[in-house]
Enzyme design. Structure first.
Site, PDB file in Angstrom:
ATOM      1  N   GLY A 173     -15.020 -16.735   4.399  1.00 12.25           N
ATOM      2  CA  GLY A 173     -14.551 -15.903   5.509  1.00 12.25           C
ATOM      3  C   GLY A 173     -14.838 -14.433   5.239  1.00 12.25           C
ATOM      4  N   GLY A 174     -14.092 -13.575   5.931  1.00 12.66           N
ATOM      5  CA  GLY A 174     -14.287 -12.137   5.818  1.00 12.66           C
ATOM      6  C   GLY A 174     -14.025 -11.624   4.407  1.00 12.66           C
ATOM      7  CB  SER A 195      -0.976  -0.002   1.179  1.00 16.82           C
ATOM      8  OG  SER A 195      -1.921  -1.014   0.982  1.00 16.82           O
ATOM      9  N   GLY A 252     -14.478 -20.172  -0.532  1.00 11.29           N
ATOM     10  CA  GLY A 252     -14.173 -19.505   0.738  1.00 11.29           C
ATOM     11  C   GLY A 252     -15.377 -18.767   1.278  1.00 11.29           C
ATOM     12  CE  LYS A 274      -9.549  -5.869   4.922  1.00  9.71           C
ATOM     13  NZ  LYS A 274      -9.702  -6.343   3.547  1.00  9.71           N
ATOM     14  NE  ARG A 287     -11.140 -25.763   6.617  1.00 10.82           N
ATOM     15  CZ  ARG A 287     -10.065 -25.331   7.255  1.00 10.82           C
ATOM     16  NH1 ARG A 287      -8.935 -26.003   7.175  1.00 10.82           N
ATOM     17  NH2 ARG A 287     -10.091 -24.213   7.952  1.00 10.82           N
ATOM     18  N   GLY A 318      -4.839 -10.978  -7.440  1.00  6.28           N
ATOM     19  CA  GLY A 318      -5.623  -9.831  -6.984  1.00  6.28           C
ATOM     20  C   GLY A 318      -4.853  -8.535  -6.822  1.00  6.28           C
TER      21      GLY A 318
HETATM   22  P1  ATR Z   1     -10.333 -14.015   5.697  1.00  9.98           P
HETATM   23  O1  ATR Z   1     -10.777 -12.823   6.490  1.00  9.98           O
HETATM   24  O2  ATR Z   1      -8.979 -13.874   5.062  1.00  9.98           O
HETATM   25  O3  ATR Z   1     -11.377 -14.458   4.718  1.00  9.98           O
HETATM   26  P2  ATR Z   1     -11.111 -16.153   7.455  1.00  9.98           P
HETATM   27  O4  ATR Z   1     -12.360 -15.452   7.847  1.00  9.98           O
HETATM   28  O5  ATR Z   1     -10.328 -16.878   8.497  1.00  9.98           O
HETATM   29  O6  ATR Z   1     -10.076 -15.166   6.768  1.00  9.98           O
HETATM   30  O7  ATR Z   1     -11.470 -17.179   6.260  1.00  9.98           O
HETATM   31  C1  ATR Z   1     -10.503 -18.014   5.690  1.00  9.98           C
HETATM   32  C2  ATR Z   1     -11.132 -18.872   4.590  1.00  9.98           C
HETATM   33  O8  ATR Z   1     -10.140 -19.776   4.104  1.00  9.98           O
HETATM   34  C3  ATR Z   1     -12.291 -19.737   5.051  1.00  9.98           C
HETATM   35  O9  ATR Z   1     -13.164 -19.930   3.971  1.00  9.98           O
HETATM   36  C4  ATR Z   1     -11.571 -21.020   5.435  1.00  9.98           C
HETATM   37  O10 ATR Z   1     -12.381 -22.177   5.428  1.00  9.98           O
HETATM   38  P3  ATR Z   1     -13.197 -22.581   6.772  1.00  9.98           P
HETATM   39  O11 ATR Z   1     -14.372 -21.654   6.830  1.00  9.98           O
HETATM   40  O12 ATR Z   1     -13.565 -23.990   6.554  1.00  9.98           O
HETATM   41  O13 ATR Z   1     -12.225 -22.360   7.911  1.00  9.98           O
HETATM   42  C5  ATR Z   1     -10.580 -21.121   4.313  1.00  9.98           C
HETATM   43  N1  ATR Z   1      -9.431 -21.984   4.666  1.00  9.98           N
HETATM   44  C6  ATR Z   1      -8.380 -21.643   5.439  1.00  9.98           C
HETATM   45  N2  ATR Z   1      -7.513 -22.675   5.526  1.00  9.98           N
HETATM   46  C7  ATR Z   1      -8.020 -23.708   4.781  1.00  9.98           C
HETATM   47  C8  ATR Z   1      -7.591 -25.041   4.461  1.00  9.98           C
HETATM   48  N3  ATR Z   1      -6.445 -25.529   4.904  1.00  9.98           N
HETATM   49  N4  ATR Z   1      -8.382 -25.800   3.657  1.00  9.98           N
HETATM   50  C9  ATR Z   1      -9.547 -25.296   3.190  1.00  9.98           C
HETATM   51  N5  ATR Z   1     -10.012 -24.040   3.457  1.00  9.98           N
HETATM   52  C10 ATR Z   1      -9.262 -23.251   4.233  1.00  9.98           C
END
Ligand code: ATR
Length: 280
Positions: A133-134, A20, A131, A70, A155, A244
């Site tokens: 997550g956030g 950044s 995915g 965030k 997952r 990205g």
């Molecule tokens: P972020 O804010 O970066 O999205 P997060 O909220 O922790 O971080 O989300 C991480 C994402 O990566 C989630 O979708 C997570 O899957 P889970 O919801 O099952 O935890 C996914 N992820 C992280 N490590 C993983 C792994 N080894 N195999 C599959 N999915 C993974």
């Protein structure tokens, strides 16, 4: 007392790898608007909200917020933009003239801007989002607004289902269980997970992507080497793929716009950053 006198800061942890500062330096050059910008690492035993409030009580004019703050940042501003409210997370803050703090989320619009720039997305596209997550949550509202339809795989299926429930009133979105699927045809596949091993993607993709050579693949992560997700895609027949870095520059451009009312030239800056890539 706040330990930095820079008026624009990126807060997060870790932060040393951030591109950044260089992006804002290039924006400054491009627009002739001098913007002093730096990074600030918030340690695990620091209070996030106390630091941000302290910053804005002193020299702070604007802030970017990154991982893992965030969601916490959502509770700080006096005023939230609509897109910040929808995504329930904040990546940019601005001090207004009356000293109130405005919170916005430019990740989604930044992602959409970059996908359009790349010609990777069109109205009514079918998107597979990996995915839940956030990061996934931040981009979903913008993708749905095009409009596009989204299948989410994750997952942990329950987290994908949670996002379906959160956003189903604003667009066409559903959680899917990979193991129960036959091969599907998507226009665009977006990786919004944080995992970094190539073999993990077999679990998601081998069963569900019908035409890899006709599908666009986008990883919201970026690095100078090819990302594990894009490496997997390339090895499995993908032709159109991107990381990205353009989303990073675009979300920053929207932040710059919020602070200065000028939208910098994004393409030129992405080209400069892409020169560092080892795989293009
Ligand atoms: P972020 O804010 O970066 O999205 P997060 O909220 O922790 O971080 O989300 C991480 C994402 O990566 C989630 O979708 C997570 O899957 P889970 O919801 O099952 O935890 C996914 N992820 C992280 N490590 C993983 C792994 N080894 N195999 C599959 N999915 C993974």
């Amino acid at each position: 007392m706040f330990k930095s006198n820079t008026p624009y800061l990126l807060f997060g942890n870790p932060i040393h790898q951030s591109k950044s500062p260089i992006i804002y330096q290039l924006f400054s050059k491009d627009t002739n608007i001098h913007l002093k910008y730096d990074t600030y690492c918030i340690k695990s035993d620091d209070s996030f909200s106390k630091i941000i409030i302290d910053f804005f009580n002193h020299q702070g004019k604007g802030a970017n917020i990154t991982v893992p703050f965030k969601e916490q940042a959502y509770f700080l501003p006096n005023i939230l933009t609509e897109r910040a409210k929808i995504s329930h997370s904040i990546n940019v803050l601005k001090k207004l003239h009356d000293n109130k703090i405005l919170g916005d989320n430019t990740d989604g619009v930044g992602c959409l801007y970059d996908l359009k720039r790349l010609n990777f997305i069109h109205t009514e596209n079918k998107i597979l989002l990996i995915g839940a997550g956030g990061a996934a949550r931040g981009i979903i509202p913008s993708l749905l607004s095009l409009p596009c339809s989204i299948d989410i795989v994750n997952r942990t299926f329950e987290r994908a289902k949670k996002l379906e429930n959160l956003f189903k009133n604003i667009g066409n979105i559903r959680a899917i269980d990979v193991s129960s699927l036959k091969k599907l045809n998507y226009h665009l596949v977006i990786n919004a997970t944080s995992f970094e091993k190539n073999e993990n993607f077999d679990f998601f993709l081998s069963n569900i992507i019908l035409y890899p050579a006709r599908t666009f693949f986008y990883d919201i992560c970026y690095c100078d080497n090819i990302t594990p997700f894009l490496f997997w895609c390339k090895n499995n027949g993908a032709i159109y793929y991107s990381d990205g870095i353009g989303m990073l520059v675009s979300q920053a451009a929207y932040s710059f716009y919020l602070w200065n009312n000028i939208f910098p030239k994004v393409d030129k800056i992405i080209q400069i950053l892409n020169k560092k890539k080892k795989y293009l």
